[in-house]
Write an enzyme that holds these catalytic residues in place. Sequence first.
Site: not given
Length: 177
Positions: A12, A17, A63, A65, A90, A111
């Site tokens: 990612y 994000h 991740f 979250n 972001d 999140n």
Amino acid sequence: MIVGLSNPKKKYHNTRHNIGSWYIYALSKHLNKLLREEKKFFGFTTSINIYSNNIRLFVPNIFMNINGSAVYQIAKFYNIHLNEILVVHDDLDLESGKLKLKYSYGHSGHNGLRSIINNFNNKTNFYRFRIGIGRPKDKKEISSFVLSEPIAKEIDLINISIQNAIKETYILLSNIA
């Protein structure tokens, strides 16, 4: 500590994000520092010194979250209080390239921020740089939007805002030195 919120780097890194991690990598490059993986903190870290402030840079490699658990763990290890943390992330509510500094505010649906707030017992007394990524027209597309790569024009605007955030970091730190 300065934290750049992110999802796992390999898959990612180039997505909207992960703009928080883009900032951390740009700042560490500006200071000729390399981040190294610290598996016990589930992320990448290095230490820097600006205006006699010893600062830990941190990019979670888990991740979004659950970023808060990694932030809490490294803060606890180094005895860093929540009000001594700057979180860079972001923001859908700002146009690409826009930058805002906030203190002690809710998660606004983000999140990563929600996870930090939850891990620090619902406290919100930390600084944050909000770096704009814009918003898709259709609310149903938000997840795919934040997990996709920005177009070239957006990248240019985001990189300018990251350079401005680095300048603002020096101003912020000069006021607390």
